[in-house]
Scaffold this motif. Structure first.
Motif, PDB file in Angstrom:
ATOM      1  N   LEU A 346       0.831  -1.224   0.000  1.00  0.00           N
ATOM      2  CA  LEU A 346       0.000   0.000   0.000  1.00  0.00           C
ATOM      3  C   LEU A 346       0.854   1.258   0.000  1.00  0.00           C
ATOM      4  O   LEU A 346       0.335   2.366   0.025  1.00  0.00           O
ATOM      5  CB  LEU A 346      -0.929  -0.006   1.213  1.00  0.00           C
ATOM      6  CG  LEU A 346      -1.851  -1.219   1.352  1.00  0.00           C
ATOM      7  CD1 LEU A 346      -2.660  -1.136   2.635  1.00  0.00           C
ATOM      8  CD2 LEU A 346      -2.783  -1.349   0.158  1.00  0.00           C
ATOM      9  N   MET A 347       2.157   1.085  -0.008  1.00  0.00           N
ATOM     10  CA  MET A 347       3.056   2.243   0.007  1.00  0.00           C
ATOM     11  C   MET A 347       3.509   2.547  -1.431  1.00  0.00           C
ATOM     12  O   MET A 347       3.539   1.650  -2.265  1.00  0.00           O
ATOM     13  CB  MET A 347       4.256   1.960   0.901  1.00  0.00           C
ATOM     14  CG  MET A 347       3.835   1.781   2.354  1.00  0.00           C
ATOM     15  SD  MET A 347       5.176   1.815   3.565  1.00  0.00           S
ATOM     16  CE  MET A 347       6.175   0.451   3.136  1.00  0.00           C
ATOM     17  N   PRO A 348       3.853   3.749  -1.752  1.00  0.00           N
ATOM     18  CA  PRO A 348       3.927   4.907  -0.848  1.00  0.00           C
ATOM     19  C   PRO A 348       2.610   5.680  -0.779  1.00  0.00           C
ATOM     20  O   PRO A 348       2.572   6.722  -0.145  1.00  0.00           O
ATOM     21  CB  PRO A 348       5.023   5.753  -1.502  1.00  0.00           C
ATOM     22  CG  PRO A 348       4.847   5.479  -2.972  1.00  0.00           C
ATOM     23  CD  PRO A 348       4.318   4.079  -3.108  1.00  0.00           C
ATOM     24  N   GLY A 349       1.553   5.171  -1.444  1.00  0.00           N
ATOM     25  CA  GLY A 349       0.263   5.874  -1.436  1.00  0.00           C
ATOM     26  C   GLY A 349      -0.235   6.186  -0.033  1.00  0.00           C
ATOM     27  O   GLY A 349      -0.776   7.252   0.216  1.00  0.00           O
ATOM     28  N   LEU A 350      -0.050   5.240   0.872  1.00  0.00           N
ATOM     29  CA  LEU A 350      -0.511   5.433   2.250  1.00  0.00           C
ATOM     30  C   LEU A 350       0.666   5.285   3.206  1.00  0.00           C
ATOM     31  O   LEU A 350       1.641   4.592   2.895  1.00  0.00           O
ATOM     32  CB  LEU A 350      -1.561   4.376   2.620  1.00  0.00           C
ATOM     33  CG  LEU A 350      -2.917   4.448   1.894  1.00  0.00           C
ATOM     34  CD1 LEU A 350      -3.755   3.231   2.238  1.00  0.00           C
ATOM     35  CD2 LEU A 350      -3.652   5.728   2.258  1.00  0.00           C
ATOM     36  N   SER A 351       0.531   5.926   4.358  1.00  0.00           N
ATOM     37  CA  SER A 351       1.581   5.783   5.370  1.00  0.00           C
ATOM     38  C   SER A 351       0.990   5.990   6.762  1.00  0.00           C
ATOM     39  O   SER A 351      -0.152   6.429   6.899  1.00  0.00           O
ATOM     40  CB  SER A 351       2.708   6.784   5.118  1.00  0.00           C
ATOM     41  OG  SER A 351       2.200   8.094   5.306  1.00  0.00           O
TER      42      SER A 351
END
Ligand code: ATP
Ligand code: MG
Length: 380
Positions: A346-351
């Protein structure tokens, strides 16, 4: 009456007993080993009793070239090591004064006196090296009837050591006749003195409760503890009603004292029974699981097959329902299921927290799909 068993024939046991008797002393097996041999049940620890004082036992062992360790010499116990195996030898004792666990004892040369300070008649049986049973107090008929009876006056014996209340219920669960009912005098004495259990250390209570709950069927004993008020002092708020249904549902799974403890509900007993960290963690998982809505597959995925199954057993016991029809395959599937996503997916879209929440949400969806949704389906 004679007992037999490989354990009695063992060279170490024979050597220690003969070490004593060849020197003109009494050397007798005593307690649980004799009781269990008579009941044709497995023998765990072997205790040996003698009229020889500890110093004499030490001298005899040393003269025979054996290693001796004064493991509890102030209570009259020395350990003789034969072929690397420890053998505990305890000098006959009589109580001079009793105050709970810390009774003042004096050594005795009479087996009758040693027997008189033991708790129950079935625990006051002795046997010599040939297996011949010595029964100073007439405990054999009680054992044959599987009747747990106090040695002497039940009330007086309980007041010497309140742990005997818990031991009474423990030994009834293990060796009593479930159809015969419990000794009325003993039950009345337990009821009259139930508050005395609050003076006991949590370690001693925890130890007895573990052993009680590990019996094949502890439910009648625990119900009697409730009826006499003992349970309310030891585990305030515990309710034994789910225990009998649980015991009924358990086979073919082995008795497990922690699963039974979970069935009693009530406030967290971690402190009152001095549970280990691991035990406390398991108990919390069981307690939470019973109240949760999670299905069998999810339980096994999150907690493993065994705890998952135990939660299902507990739920069924509490609700007095049979186990769900497909539970075994669901548990098997859940136990091996592996979530196909990693944080990196899910990265780097979310962190940060957002990433954690999304991952958790996707995991819940995947669990809800019966572990069917693929990595691609989850990401799309
Ligand atoms: P188990 O097989 O469960 O160990 P056991 O009879 O060996 O049973 P223990 O608790 O090991 O039980 O005690 C050994 C013996 O010591 C008992 O059989 C009993 O004779 C005596 N005993 C132990 N605790 C007490 C007590 N609190 N009061 C009186 N006698 C006791
Ligand atoms: Mg024992």
């Amino acid at each position: 009456m004679k007992i037999e068993g490989e354990w009695i024939e063992a060279e170490g046991v024979q050597q220690v007993l003969h070490l004593l008797t060849d020197a003109g002393h009494q050397g007798l097996l005593v307690g649980g080993c004799v009781r269990n041999a008579l009941l044709h049940q497995p023998v765990a620890d072997i205790d040996i009793a003698t009229d020889a004082v500890p110093e004499r036992v030490i001298a005899l062992a040393k003269a025979a070239g054996l290693k001796v360790v004064p493991t509890g010499i102030e209570h009259g116990t020395v350990t003789i090591v034969v072929f690397g195996e420890p053998h505990e030898v305890t000098t006959f004792r009589r109580d001079v004064e009793t105050h709970g666990r810390h009774a003042t004892v004096a050594f005795s040369t009479r087996v009758e006196e040693d027997a008189a300070r033991r708790d129950f008649t079935m625990n006051a049986l002795y046997a010599d090296a040939g297996g011949q049973v010595v029964d100073p107090l007439g405990g054999l008929p009680d054992l044959e009837a599987r009747r747990v009876r106090f040695v002497g006056d039940a009330c007086a014996r309980i007041r010497e050591d309140y742990l005997r209340i818990l031991r009474f219920f423990r030994f009834h669960a293990w060796y009593g006749d479930p159809d015969a009912g419990m000794d009325a005098e003993a039950l009345a004495a337990c009821a009259d003195n139930s508050a005395g259990t609050e003076t006991l250390s949590r370690e001693r209570i925890g130890h007895e409760m573990r052993r009680l709950l590990a019996a094949q069927d502890p439910a009648p004993s625990v119900a009697a503890m409730r009826a006499t008020g003992v349970l309310g002092h030891v585990l305030p708020g515990a309710d034994p009603r789910a225990l009998a249904p649980l015991v009924h549902l358990e086979p073919p799974y082995a008795p497990d004292w922690l699963r039974r403890l979970a069935a009693l509900g009530g406030p967290d007993p971690t402190d009152s029974l001095r549970l280990s960290r691991d035990e406390a963690r398991k108990l919390a998982v069981l307690a939470d699981g019973v109240g949760s809505m999670s299905g069998a597959g999810e339980l096994a995925y999150r907690h493993g097959a065994e705890l998952g199954r135990d939660i299902l057993l507990l739920r069924a016991a509490v609700l007095e329902m049979p186990m769900p029809a497909d539970w075994e395959s669901a548990i098997a599937r859940g136990a091996v299921a592996e979530f196909p996503l990693k944080a990196a997916d899910l990265m780097p879209g979310l962190s940060g927290a957002e990433l954690g929440a999304r991952l958790k949400d996707l995991e819940a969806r995947w669990v809800g799909s019966g572990f069917e949704l693929s990595r691609e389906q989850l990401l799309s």
